[in-house]
Design a protein around this motif. Structure first.
Motif, PDB file in Angstrom:
ATOM      1  N   ASP A 206       0.777  -1.295   0.067  1.00  0.00           N
ATOM      2  CA  ASP A 206      -0.262   0.093  -0.262  1.00  0.00           C
ATOM      3  C   ASP A 206       0.725   1.382   0.054  1.00  0.00           C
ATOM      4  O   ASP A 206       0.119   2.410   0.134  1.00  0.00           O
ATOM      5  CB  ASP A 206      -0.932   0.206   1.207  1.00  0.00           C
ATOM      6  CG  ASP A 206      -1.920  -0.970   1.240  1.00  0.00           C
ATOM      7  OD1 ASP A 206      -2.311  -1.257  -0.110  1.00  0.00           O
ATOM      8  OD2 ASP A 206      -2.810  -1.351   2.316  1.00  0.00           O
ATOM      9  N   VAL A 207       2.185   1.094  -0.056  1.00  0.00           N
ATOM     10  CA  VAL A 207       2.959   2.205  -0.135  1.00  0.00           C
ATOM     11  C   VAL A 207       3.954   2.342  -1.065  1.00  0.00           C
ATOM     12  O   VAL A 207       4.489   1.088  -1.615  1.00  0.00           O
ATOM     13  CB  VAL A 207       3.717   2.551   1.196  1.00  0.00           C
ATOM     14  CG1 VAL A 207       2.655   2.869   2.364  1.00  0.00           C
ATOM     15  CG2 VAL A 207       4.503   1.455   1.695  1.00  0.00           C
ATOM     16  N   ARG A 208       4.531   3.602  -1.609  1.00  0.00           N
ATOM     17  CA  ARG A 208       5.620   3.525  -2.525  1.00  0.00           C
ATOM     18  C   ARG A 208       6.455   4.586  -1.957  1.00  0.00           C
ATOM     19  O   ARG A 208       5.787   5.801  -1.954  1.00  0.00           O
ATOM     20  CB  ARG A 208       5.294   3.854  -4.075  1.00  0.00           C
ATOM     21  CG  ARG A 208       6.090   4.054  -5.042  1.00  0.00           C
ATOM     22  CD  ARG A 208       6.727   2.776  -5.242  1.00  0.00           C
ATOM     23  NE  ARG A 208       7.864   2.850  -6.548  1.00  0.00           N
ATOM     24  CZ  ARG A 208       8.649   2.071  -6.913  1.00  0.00           C
ATOM     25  NH1 ARG A 208       8.758   0.727  -6.393  1.00  0.00           N
ATOM     26  NH2 ARG A 208       9.420   2.151  -8.128  1.00  0.00           N
ATOM     27  N   ASP A 209       7.712   4.437  -1.966  1.00  0.00           N
ATOM     28  CA  ASP A 209       8.686   5.435  -1.065  1.00  0.00           C
ATOM     29  C   ASP A 209       9.646   5.735  -2.366  1.00  0.00           C
ATOM     30  O   ASP A 209      10.321   5.113  -2.856  1.00  0.00           O
ATOM     31  CB  ASP A 209       9.534   4.665  -0.046  1.00  0.00           C
ATOM     32  CG  ASP A 209      10.514   5.573   0.701  1.00  0.00           C
ATOM     33  OD1 ASP A 209      10.237   6.884   0.385  1.00  0.00           O
ATOM     34  OD2 ASP A 209      11.243   4.955   1.666  1.00  0.00           O
ATOM     35  N   LEU A 210       9.331   7.014  -2.556  1.00  0.00           N
ATOM     36  CA  LEU A 210       9.928   7.622  -3.644  1.00  0.00           C
ATOM     37  C   LEU A 210      10.902   8.884  -3.329  1.00  0.00           C
ATOM     38  O   LEU A 210      10.664   9.533  -2.222  1.00  0.00           O
ATOM     39  CB  LEU A 210       9.050   8.399  -4.712  1.00  0.00           C
ATOM     40  CG  LEU A 210       8.253   7.257  -5.533  1.00  0.00           C
ATOM     41  CD1 LEU A 210       6.937   7.887  -6.137  1.00  0.00           C
ATOM     42  CD2 LEU A 210       8.753   6.486  -6.303  1.00  0.00           C
ATOM     43  N   ARG A 211      11.922   9.214  -4.047  1.00  0.00           N
ATOM     44  CA  ARG A 211      12.836  10.311  -3.659  1.00  0.00           C
ATOM     45  C   ARG A 211      12.808  11.167  -5.063  1.00  0.00           C
ATOM     46  O   ARG A 211      13.080  10.731  -6.065  1.00  0.00           O
ATOM     47  CB  ARG A 211      14.412  10.105  -3.191  1.00  0.00           C
ATOM     48  CG  ARG A 211      14.516   9.172  -2.207  1.00  0.00           C
ATOM     49  CD  ARG A 211      16.022   8.962  -1.943  1.00  0.00           C
ATOM     50  NE  ARG A 211      15.992   8.108  -0.410  1.00  0.00           N
ATOM     51  CZ  ARG A 211      15.997   8.451   0.885  1.00  0.00           C
ATOM     52  NH1 ARG A 211      15.916   9.925   0.596  1.00  0.00           N
ATOM     53  NH2 ARG A 211      16.065   7.951   1.743  1.00  0.00           N
ATOM     54  N   VAL A 212      12.349  12.559  -4.657  1.00  0.00           N
ATOM     55  CA  VAL A 212      12.582  13.653  -5.914  1.00  0.00           C
ATOM     56  C   VAL A 212      13.518  14.675  -5.179  1.00  0.00           C
ATOM     57  O   VAL A 212      13.228  15.542  -4.373  1.00  0.00           O
ATOM     58  CB  VAL A 212      11.032  14.119  -5.707  1.00  0.00           C
ATOM     59  CG1 VAL A 212      11.052  15.037  -7.008  1.00  0.00           C
ATOM     60  CG2 VAL A 212      10.080  13.210  -6.242  1.00  0.00           C
ATOM     61  N   GLY A 213      14.721  14.619  -5.947  1.00  0.00           N
ATOM     62  CA  GLY A 213      15.585  15.629  -5.605  1.00  0.00           C
ATOM     63  C   GLY A 213      16.094  15.043  -4.063  1.00  0.00           C
ATOM     64  O   GLY A 213      16.361  14.066  -3.682  1.00  0.00           O
ATOM     65  N   ASP A 214      16.091  16.224  -3.224  1.00  0.00           N
ATOM     66  CA  ASP A 214      16.502  15.987  -1.936  1.00  0.00           C
ATOM     67  C   ASP A 214      15.313  15.748  -0.938  1.00  0.00           C
ATOM     68  O   ASP A 214      15.245  15.838   0.211  1.00  0.00           O
ATOM     69  CB  ASP A 214      17.325  17.105  -1.330  1.00  0.00           C
ATOM     70  CG  ASP A 214      16.548  18.592  -1.486  1.00  0.00           C
ATOM     71  OD1 ASP A 214      15.378  18.579  -2.028  1.00  0.00           O
ATOM     72  OD2 ASP A 214      17.207  19.406  -1.052  1.00  0.00           O
ATOM     73  N   ARG A 215      13.954  15.504  -1.741  1.00  0.00           N
ATOM     74  CA  ARG A 215      12.927  15.410  -1.095  1.00  0.00           C
ATOM     75  C   ARG A 215      12.304  14.042  -1.065  1.00  0.00           C
ATOM     76  O   ARG A 215      12.626  13.193  -1.859  1.00  0.00           O
ATOM     77  CB  ARG A 215      11.841  16.575  -1.518  1.00  0.00           C
ATOM     78  CG  ARG A 215      12.036  17.998  -1.270  1.00  0.00           C
ATOM     79  CD  ARG A 215      11.531  18.778  -2.201  1.00  0.00           C
ATOM     80  NE  ARG A 215       9.890  18.928  -1.953  1.00  0.00           N
ATOM     81  CZ  ARG A 215       9.128  18.337  -2.867  1.00  0.00           C
ATOM     82  NH1 ARG A 215       9.528  18.129  -4.253  1.00  0.00           N
ATOM     83  NH2 ARG A 215       7.660  18.311  -2.572  1.00  0.00           N
ATOM     84  N   ARG A 216      11.577  13.537  -0.077  1.00  0.00           N
ATOM     85  CA  ARG A 216      11.303  12.107   0.082  1.00  0.00           C
ATOM     86  C   ARG A 216       9.566  12.203   0.075  1.00  0.00           C
ATOM     87  O   ARG A 216       8.967  12.766   0.712  1.00  0.00           O
ATOM     88  CB  ARG A 216      11.504  11.514   1.226  1.00  0.00           C
ATOM     89  CG  ARG A 216      11.481   9.941   1.338  1.00  0.00           C
ATOM     90  CD  ARG A 216      12.509   9.428   2.250  1.00  0.00           C
ATOM     91  NE  ARG A 216      12.059   7.819   2.643  1.00  0.00           N
ATOM     92  CZ  ARG A 216      12.921   7.121   3.496  1.00  0.00           C
ATOM     93  NH1 ARG A 216      13.812   7.693   4.375  1.00  0.00           N
ATOM     94  NH2 ARG A 216      12.462   6.044   3.505  1.00  0.00           N
ATOM     95  N   ILE A 217       9.024  11.428  -0.934  1.00  0.00           N
ATOM     96  CA  ILE A 217       7.502  11.419  -1.304  1.00  0.00           C
ATOM     97  C   ILE A 217       7.139  10.174  -0.939  1.00  0.00           C
ATOM     98  O   ILE A 217       7.694   9.071  -1.488  1.00  0.00           O
ATOM     99  CB  ILE A 217       7.281  11.857  -2.513  1.00  0.00           C
ATOM    100  CG1 ILE A 217       7.959  13.198  -3.145  1.00  0.00           C
ATOM    101  CG2 ILE A 217       5.942  11.811  -2.826  1.00  0.00           C
ATOM    102  CD1 ILE A 217       7.370  14.349  -2.014  1.00  0.00           C
ATOM    103  N   LEU A 218       5.886   9.877  -0.120  1.00  0.00           N
ATOM    104  CA  LEU A 218       5.215   8.635   0.080  1.00  0.00           C
ATOM    105  C   LEU A 218       4.164   8.480  -0.831  1.00  0.00           C
ATOM    106  O   LEU A 218       3.120   9.579  -0.748  1.00  0.00           O
ATOM    107  CB  LEU A 218       5.101   8.261   1.319  1.00  0.00           C
ATOM    108  CG  LEU A 218       4.368   7.070   1.680  1.00  0.00           C
ATOM    109  CD1 LEU A 218       5.195   6.204   2.761  1.00  0.00           C
ATOM    110  CD2 LEU A 218       2.960   7.108   2.192  1.00  0.00           C
TER     111      LEU A 218
END
Length: 476
Positions: free
Chosen positions: A10-22
């Motif tokens: 149910d989750v996808r952990d992503l990095r966008v530049g220096d930010r972390r998006i769930l």
């Protein structure tokens, strides 16, 4: 604190530049994680099961325990972490209401072009085309109004073949539907997809008067367009189509006009095609439809070509992002649809509105899941005379909503894809229920890219979504 686990499906952990998006799969929601929530997710990923002692060891002396507890509660509320117990079986979706908003009228199986890749089993030349009669079209509109009683607006789509080969019927239907809409207090919208060959100034002005949503089928610059979109005599159609499209765009005022591109074997230059149709011809937006399951395998994109198409889409997507930061929309329809889905938090049990919000009608008045199935060997679901066969249609849709035992059940894009196009599956696997596995990895990569793009735009220019995404959706 009991032992807790990460809800991996149910989750996808992503990095966008220096930010972390769930990315929260059940709701298609996006959350930017702070340092603490990111550390907690890393702890769960590292250990699997996490207990109170594990949390204490990791954060003691560094982070206020109350803050850790509050963050854990937030993650549990979203069910990003849970007790790891087997999830109860999902209650089967029961479909009892069929709130139609759209009816697609297959007004003529005839077409004045002879495109080599055409998928339509019932396609014929105009002289041999089977034209829908007004009585059938009128009963289709009646059925639409009957089933859309709770809706404020409805949409009538004219399809073919080439719909303009039966323009007299279209004019009659528009007059009938507008009068019916006026009496019922509903707005009636009209749409058609055309190859543009039969357009005249008078026809364009009439379409403009009735605010048609118009899409022109055009495959790019002359060498690419003429490769497959040929006249019945075998000549390329670019010159006449481009001239008619420019005339249309110069006169049309009521709604933006888009182009639809069919990508086939050997045609993969997404960026070049978009630039030609958007910047040189002048379309408001351009959308791409890759062919991977056509009836004639010669025209299907190979695996390498499909990958090349998606790389081109991402390259064009980066142009879209740069423009969005400046507050501009470059008219890349596929990217814009993905941004719309993420903005709205789209969470689908079914891949599209086929059979639920939309039905297609053939010459005999039989009801199909969508326009692509008209003329196929797939079952129909009633007739405009007798109404929708709701029991059989409901059973089909309920089956489609249940992806138990398929890879879709745990896929992290399942709420945005929902198994893929029924007709794509039918054409490739002879089964509309078969998931479209042949491009799953590419779709996951595309949505990964889109989430990063969304986050980037949201930081640089959040007003873009309010100005270019939400308003456009409300008007469609």
């Amino acid at each position: 604190m009991t032992t807790l686990h990460l809800a991996h499906d149910d989750v996808r952990d992503l990095r966008v530049g220096d930010r972390r998006i769930l990315f929260h799969v059940p709701t298609s929601g996006l959350f930017e994680m702070d340092e603490l929530s990111g550390e907690l997710l890393d702890l769960f990923a590292e250990l699997g099961g996490v207990g109170e002692e594990d949390v204490r060891k990791r954060f003691e002396g560094r982070v206020d325990p109350a803050r850790v507890a509050e963050t854990l509660r937030e993650l549990m509320t979203l069910r990003i972490i849970d007790e790891g117990l087997p999830k109860p079986g999902r209650k089967p979706i029961e479909i009892e209401q069929f709130p139609l908003s759209t009816v697609v009228l297959n007004v003529n199986t005839g077409c004045n072009l002879s495109c080599t890749y055409c998928y339509k089993e019932d396609l014929t030349t105009p002289a041999k085309g089977e034209r829908m009669e007004f009585e059938t079209a009128a009963r289709s509109v009646d059925l639409l109004f009957q089933e859309a009683a709770s809706r404020e607006s409805v949409n009538v789509v004219f399809f073919g073949g080439e719909p303009l080969t039966n323009l007299p019927l279209i004019r009659e239907v528009v007059a009938y539907a507008e009068e019916k809409g006026k009496a019922a207090g509903k707005r009636v919208d009209f749409s058609l997809t055309t190859n543009a060959v039969l357009l005249t100034e008078e026809i364009v002005d009439w379409l403009d008067e009735h605010r048609f949503g118009i899409t022109v089928s055009m495959d790019g610059p002359k060498p690419l367009h003429d490769r497959n979109r040929k006249t019945v005599g075998g000549k390329g159609s670019y010159d006449v189509v481009a001239a008619k499209a420019r005339m249309l765009l110069a006169r049309y005022r009521s709604r933006p006009v888009g182009a639809r591109v069919t990508l086939t074997a050997g045609v993969t230059d997404v960026v070049g095609i978009h630039n030609h149709l958007k910047d040189e011809v002048g379309f408001f937006e351009v959308g791409f439809s890759p062919v991977t399951s056509g009836a004639v395998s010669l025209f299907n994109l190979s695996g390498d070509e499909l990958a090349e198409v998606f790389e081109g889409m991402k390259a064009l997507g980066r142009v879209y992002v740069d423009a969005a930061k400046r507050g501009e929309n470059v008219g890349f329809a596929n990217m814009h649809q993905l941004m719309t889905d993420l903005t709205e938090g789209t969470s689908k049990a079914l891949p599209c509105g086929a059979g639920l919000g939309m039905l297609a009608v053939d010459k005999a008045g039989d009801l199909h899941l969508c326009h692509r199935f008209a003329g196929s060997k797939q079952p129909t679901y009633g007739n405009v005379d007798t109404g929708i066969e709701k029991e059989s249609l409901g059973a089909f849709l309920e089956g489609m909503a249940n992806r138990t035992g398929t890879a879709c059940e745990t896929c992290w894009i399942r709420k945005l894809c929902a198994g893929g196009c029924y007709h794509e599956s039918y054409a490739r696997y002879a089964d509309p229920a078969h998931p479209t596995y042949h491009y799953c990895n590419l779709m996951r990569d595309w949505i990964d890219f889109g989430i990063g793009a969304y986050a980037e735009i949201m930081v640089a220019n959040p007003d873009f979504f309010e100005r270019h995404v939400a308003p456009r959706r409300a008007k469609s």
